[in-house]
Design a protein around this motif. Structure first.
Motif, PDB file in Angstrom:
ATOM      1  N   LEU A 140       0.864  -1.172   0.000  1.00 39.67           N
ATOM      2  CA  LEU A 140       0.000   0.000   0.000  1.00 39.67           C
ATOM      3  C   LEU A 140       0.901   1.223   0.000  1.00 39.67           C
ATOM      4  O   LEU A 140       1.780   1.352   0.860  1.00 39.67           O
ATOM      5  CB  LEU A 140      -0.887   0.008   1.242  1.00 39.67           C
ATOM      6  N   LEU A 141       0.675   2.116  -0.944  1.00 38.98           N
ATOM      7  CA  LEU A 141       1.562   3.270  -1.118  1.00 38.98           C
ATOM      8  C   LEU A 141       0.722   4.535  -1.190  1.00 38.98           C
ATOM      9  O   LEU A 141      -0.252   4.603  -1.948  1.00 38.98           O
ATOM     10  CB  LEU A 141       2.372   3.094  -2.402  1.00 38.98           C
ATOM     11  N   THR A 142       1.071   5.540  -0.406  1.00 39.46           N
ATOM     12  CA  THR A 142       0.363   6.811  -0.438  1.00 39.46           C
ATOM     13  C   THR A 142       1.359   7.942  -0.697  1.00 39.46           C
ATOM     14  O   THR A 142       2.567   7.708  -0.808  1.00 39.46           O
ATOM     15  CB  THR A 142      -0.429   7.035   0.865  1.00 39.46           C
ATOM     16  N   VAL A 143       0.839   9.156  -0.810  1.00 39.78           N
ATOM     17  CA  VAL A 143       1.682  10.303  -1.177  1.00 39.78           C
ATOM     18  C   VAL A 143       1.554  11.389  -0.111  1.00 39.78           C
ATOM     19  O   VAL A 143       0.447  11.853   0.191  1.00 39.78           O
ATOM     20  CB  VAL A 143       1.298  10.861  -2.558  1.00 39.78           C
ATOM     21  N   SER A 144       2.674  11.791   0.442  1.00 39.43           N
ATOM     22  CA  SER A 144       2.715  12.828   1.463  1.00 39.43           C
ATOM     23  C   SER A 144       3.503  14.036   0.940  1.00 39.43           C
ATOM     24  O   SER A 144       3.673  14.204  -0.270  1.00 39.43           O
ATOM     25  CB  SER A 144       3.347  12.271   2.746  1.00 39.43           C
ATOM     26  N   TYR A 145       3.992  14.858   1.868  1.00 38.64           N
ATOM     27  CA  TYR A 145       4.791  16.035   1.500  1.00 38.64           C
ATOM     28  C   TYR A 145       5.583  16.477   2.721  1.00 38.64           C
ATOM     29  O   TYR A 145       5.174  16.238   3.870  1.00 38.64           O
ATOM     30  CB  TYR A 145       3.878  17.163   0.983  1.00 38.64           C
ATOM     31  N   TYR A 146       6.701  17.132   2.489  1.00 37.55           N
ATOM     32  CA  TYR A 146       7.608  17.597   3.537  1.00 37.55           C
ATOM     33  C   TYR A 146       6.906  18.459   4.589  1.00 37.55           C
ATOM     34  O   TYR A 146       7.316  18.507   5.744  1.00 37.55           O
ATOM     35  CB  TYR A 146       8.733  18.376   2.868  1.00 37.55           C
ATOM     36  N   GLY A 147       5.806  19.104   4.211  1.00 35.69           N
ATOM     37  CA  GLY A 147       5.048  19.924   5.150  1.00 35.69           C
ATOM     38  C   GLY A 147       4.432  19.128   6.280  1.00 35.69           C
ATOM     39  O   GLY A 147       3.926  19.705   7.243  1.00 35.69           O
ATOM     40  N   ALA A 148       4.466  17.809   6.204  1.00 33.68           N
ATOM     41  CA  ALA A 148       4.020  16.967   7.309  1.00 33.68           C
ATOM     42  C   ALA A 148       5.033  16.959   8.440  1.00 33.68           C
ATOM     43  O   ALA A 148       4.687  16.743   9.604  1.00 33.68           O
ATOM     44  CB  ALA A 148       3.796  15.536   6.819  1.00 33.68           C
ATOM     45  N   GLU A 149       6.290  17.196   8.091  1.00 38.30           N
ATOM     46  CA  GLU A 149       7.383  17.075   9.054  1.00 38.30           C
ATOM     47  C   GLU A 149       7.849  18.429   9.572  1.00 38.30           C
ATOM     48  O   GLU A 149       8.189  18.584  10.743  1.00 38.30           O
ATOM     49  CB  GLU A 149       8.552  16.355   8.377  1.00 38.30           C
ATOM     50  N   LYS A 150       7.869  19.431   8.694  1.00 35.53           N
ATOM     51  CA  LYS A 150       8.303  20.777   9.036  1.00 35.53           C
ATOM     52  C   LYS A 150       7.236  21.779   8.606  1.00 35.53           C
ATOM     53  O   LYS A 150       6.438  21.500   7.710  1.00 35.53           O
ATOM     54  CB  LYS A 150       9.623  21.125   8.331  1.00 35.53           C
ATOM     55  N   VAL A 151       7.251  22.934   9.222  1.00 35.39           N
ATOM     56  CA  VAL A 151       6.300  23.977   8.840  1.00 35.39           C
ATOM     57  C   VAL A 151       6.721  24.569   7.497  1.00 35.39           C
ATOM     58  O   VAL A 151       7.824  25.092   7.359  1.00 35.39           O
ATOM     59  CB  VAL A 151       6.232  25.077   9.909  1.00 35.39           C
ATOM     60  N   VAL A 152       5.861  24.448   6.509  1.00 35.65           N
ATOM     61  CA  VAL A 152       6.090  25.011   5.181  1.00 35.65           C
ATOM     62  C   VAL A 152       5.094  26.142   4.977  1.00 35.65           C
ATOM     63  O   VAL A 152       3.877  25.932   5.097  1.00 35.65           O
ATOM     64  CB  VAL A 152       5.923  23.934   4.079  1.00 35.65           C
ATOM     65  N   LYS A 153       5.593  27.302   4.699  1.00 37.05           N
ATOM     66  CA  LYS A 153       4.744  28.481   4.548  1.00 37.05           C
ATOM     67  C   LYS A 153       3.653  28.233   3.506  1.00 37.05           C
ATOM     68  O   LYS A 153       3.928  27.723   2.423  1.00 37.05           O
ATOM     69  CB  LYS A 153       5.611  29.675   4.129  1.00 37.05           C
ATOM     70  N   HIS A 154       2.428  28.569   3.874  1.00 36.23           N
ATOM     71  CA  HIS A 154       1.232  28.474   3.028  1.00 36.23           C
ATOM     72  C   HIS A 154       0.690  27.045   2.892  1.00 36.23           C
ATOM     73  O   HIS A 154      -0.352  26.861   2.264  1.00 36.23           O
ATOM     74  CB  HIS A 154       1.476  29.048   1.621  1.00 36.23           C
ATOM     75  N   TYR A 155       1.364  26.044   3.466  1.00 33.77           N
ATOM     76  CA  TYR A 155       0.822  24.684   3.383  1.00 33.77           C
ATOM     77  C   TYR A 155      -0.305  24.498   4.398  1.00 33.77           C
ATOM     78  O   TYR A 155      -1.189  23.666   4.220  1.00 33.77           O
ATOM     79  CB  TYR A 155       1.937  23.657   3.588  1.00 33.77           C
ATOM     80  N   PHE A 201       0.507  31.024  -3.181  1.00 29.71           N
ATOM     81  CA  PHE A 201       1.907  31.372  -3.446  1.00 29.71           C
ATOM     82  C   PHE A 201       2.748  30.142  -3.789  1.00 29.71           C
ATOM     83  O   PHE A 201       3.915  30.027  -3.409  1.00 29.71           O
ATOM     84  CB  PHE A 201       2.529  32.101  -2.240  1.00 29.71           C
ATOM     85  N   PHE A 202       2.162  29.216  -4.535  1.00 34.49           N
ATOM     86  CA  PHE A 202       2.859  27.973  -4.850  1.00 34.49           C
ATOM     87  C   PHE A 202       4.111  28.219  -5.691  1.00 34.49           C
ATOM     88  O   PHE A 202       5.098  27.494  -5.577  1.00 34.49           O
ATOM     89  CB  PHE A 202       1.926  26.996  -5.576  1.00 34.49           C
ATOM     90  N   ASP A 203       4.096  29.240  -6.522  1.00 40.13           N
ATOM     91  CA  ASP A 203       5.278  29.555  -7.342  1.00 40.13           C
ATOM     92  C   ASP A 203       6.489  29.842  -6.461  1.00 40.13           C
ATOM     93  O   ASP A 203       7.622  29.492  -6.822  1.00 40.13           O
ATOM     94  CB  ASP A 203       5.001  30.735  -8.256  1.00 40.13           C
ATOM     95  N   GLU A 204       6.256  30.476  -5.310  1.00 34.74           N
ATOM     96  CA  GLU A 204       7.365  30.751  -4.392  1.00 34.74           C
ATOM     97  C   GLU A 204       7.967  29.445  -3.881  1.00 34.74           C
ATOM     98  O   GLU A 204       9.195  29.301  -3.770  1.00 34.74           O
ATOM     99  CB  GLU A 204       6.877  31.582  -3.205  1.00 34.74           C
ATOM    100  N   LEU A 205       7.127  28.513  -3.563  1.00 34.78           N
ATOM    101  CA  LEU A 205       7.578  27.216  -3.062  1.00 34.78           C
ATOM    102  C   LEU A 205       8.395  26.489  -4.128  1.00 34.78           C
ATOM    103  O   LEU A 205       9.456  25.913  -3.841  1.00 34.78           O
ATOM    104  CB  LEU A 205       6.357  26.394  -2.646  1.00 34.78           C
ATOM    105  N   ILE A 206       7.910  26.529  -5.356  1.00 31.79           N
ATOM    106  CA  ILE A 206       8.606  25.909  -6.484  1.00 31.79           C
ATOM    107  C   ILE A 206       9.985  26.535  -6.672  1.00 31.79           C
ATOM    108  O   ILE A 206      11.004  25.840  -6.813  1.00 31.79           O
ATOM    109  CB  ILE A 206       7.780  26.061  -7.777  1.00 31.79           C
ATOM    110  N   ASN A 207      10.020  27.853  -6.678  1.00 33.37           N
ATOM    111  CA  ASN A 207      11.288  28.554  -6.913  1.00 33.37           C
ATOM    112  C   ASN A 207      12.289  28.295  -5.795  1.00 33.37           C
ATOM    113  O   ASN A 207      13.495  28.146  -6.042  1.00 33.37           O
ATOM    114  CB  ASN A 207      11.034  30.056  -7.058  1.00 33.37           C
ATOM    115  N   ASP A 208      11.806  28.232  -4.563  1.00 34.50           N
ATOM    116  CA  ASP A 208      12.691  27.961  -3.433  1.00 34.50           C
ATOM    117  C   ASP A 208      13.273  26.554  -3.527  1.00 34.50           C
ATOM    118  O   ASP A 208      14.472  26.346  -3.283  1.00 34.50           O
ATOM    119  CB  ASP A 208      11.911  28.122  -2.124  1.00 34.50           C
ATOM    120  N   ALA A 209      12.431  25.588  -3.894  1.00 36.92           N
ATOM    121  CA  ALA A 209      12.904  24.210  -4.023  1.00 36.92           C
ATOM    122  C   ALA A 209      13.963  24.097  -5.115  1.00 36.92           C
ATOM    123  O   ALA A 209      14.981  23.423  -4.942  1.00 36.92           O
ATOM    124  CB  ALA A 209      11.730  23.283  -4.322  1.00 36.92           C
ATOM    125  N   ARG A 210      13.738  24.758  -6.217  1.00 35.46           N
ATOM    126  CA  ARG A 210      14.693  24.702  -7.327  1.00 35.46           C
ATOM    127  C   ARG A 210      16.023  25.343  -6.938  1.00 35.46           C
ATOM    128  O   ARG A 210      17.104  24.842  -7.288  1.00 35.46           O
ATOM    129  CB  ARG A 210      14.118  25.411  -8.558  1.00 35.46           C
TER     130      ARG A 210
END
Length: 254
Positions: A140-155, A201-210
């Protein structure tokens, strides 16, 4: 040799060809798996059907996870058609817009309940339905995100919701392990998907990750699909209870 040859899998959460679940479905198919794919309603079917056709899905079924009768029907169809199931990919999440864009402090009871039900408890319900069909074990496989572990702005409230999902992965892994059923989560970096577009502000998140990821790049749905394929295969038969990051190393940063 195709590592998923002879495997049968259910893919839930394709919104269109750019979805994480679509990237996974294509990778599963290339690895030899037979697939059942779901769509949420008739409107969405037009976007899901091309993916189902591309991967030669043997079943294309309606599934709104808030409707128990539809969930029952999906697993009944799998039972009558295949008799067994080897893996599930659960890649769905939802939160009402006002609650998603507001503070966790201000999240409504209804919004929180709906986000938890669709994004987390639906995975538990699928695990319960899948257990008797995984006669020889499975994944069984599901999909999460780093915002589960740390506070991510706007998540916002999706952080606590995904944290609950990740905890559920660990508990399900412990409970289902004796039956040979493995439970894992993928944690991809930010991707330009329809679901992600709802985050402010998802574009900000994308740009920061890149800019900050050790590899200085974003991941793709193909990258996620390749890792998902390995996790549902027998090559990962001793891997369970894990949260697997696919984010070009972003999660190692302080």
């Amino acid at each position: 040799m195709k590592i998923l040859e002879g495997k049968r899998g259910l893919v839930v959460g394709i919104a269109n060809e750019q979805s994480i679940a679509a990237g996974c479905a294509k990778a599963f198919s290339l690895a030899g798996a037979k697939l059942a794919i779901t769509y949420i309603n008739e409107k969405s079917k037009a976007y899901v059907e091309p993916v189902a056709t591309e991967v030669n899905a043997e079943m294309l079924l309606p599934l709104d996870v808030q409707d128990d009768s539809q969930l029952d029907a999906v697993f009944q169809r799998i039972a009558s058609t295949w008799g067994e199931l080897d893996f599930i990919l659960h890649s769905i999440a939802y939160c009402p817009k006002d609650d998603l864009h507001g503070r966790v402090t201000d999240c409504s009871r209804i919004g929180f309940s709906q986000a938890m039900d669709i994004s987390c408890h639906s995975f538990i319900r699928m695990a319960r339905k899948a257990e008797p069909l995984m006669k020889n074990g499975g994944c069984l496989l599901t999909v999460s995100y780093y915002g589960a572990e740390k506070v991510v702005k706007h998540y916002n409230i999706m952080g606590p919701v995904k944290a609950a999902l990740e905890s559920s992965v660990r508990y399900l892994a412990a409970e289902l392990g004796p039956a040979g059923i493995r439970v894992n989560a993928l944690s991809p970096g930010p991707l330009q998907t329809r679901a992600a577009s709802g985050i402010a502000f998802f574009d900000e998140l994308i740009n920061d990750a890149r800019a900050r990821a050790p590899k200085r790049q974003l991941v793709t749905i193909e990258d996620v699909g390749n890792i998902a394929t390995g996790l549902v295969s027998d090559a990962a038969k001793s891997v369970t209870g894990n949260i697997t990051f696919v984010d070009a190393g972003y999660h190692v940063l302080a």
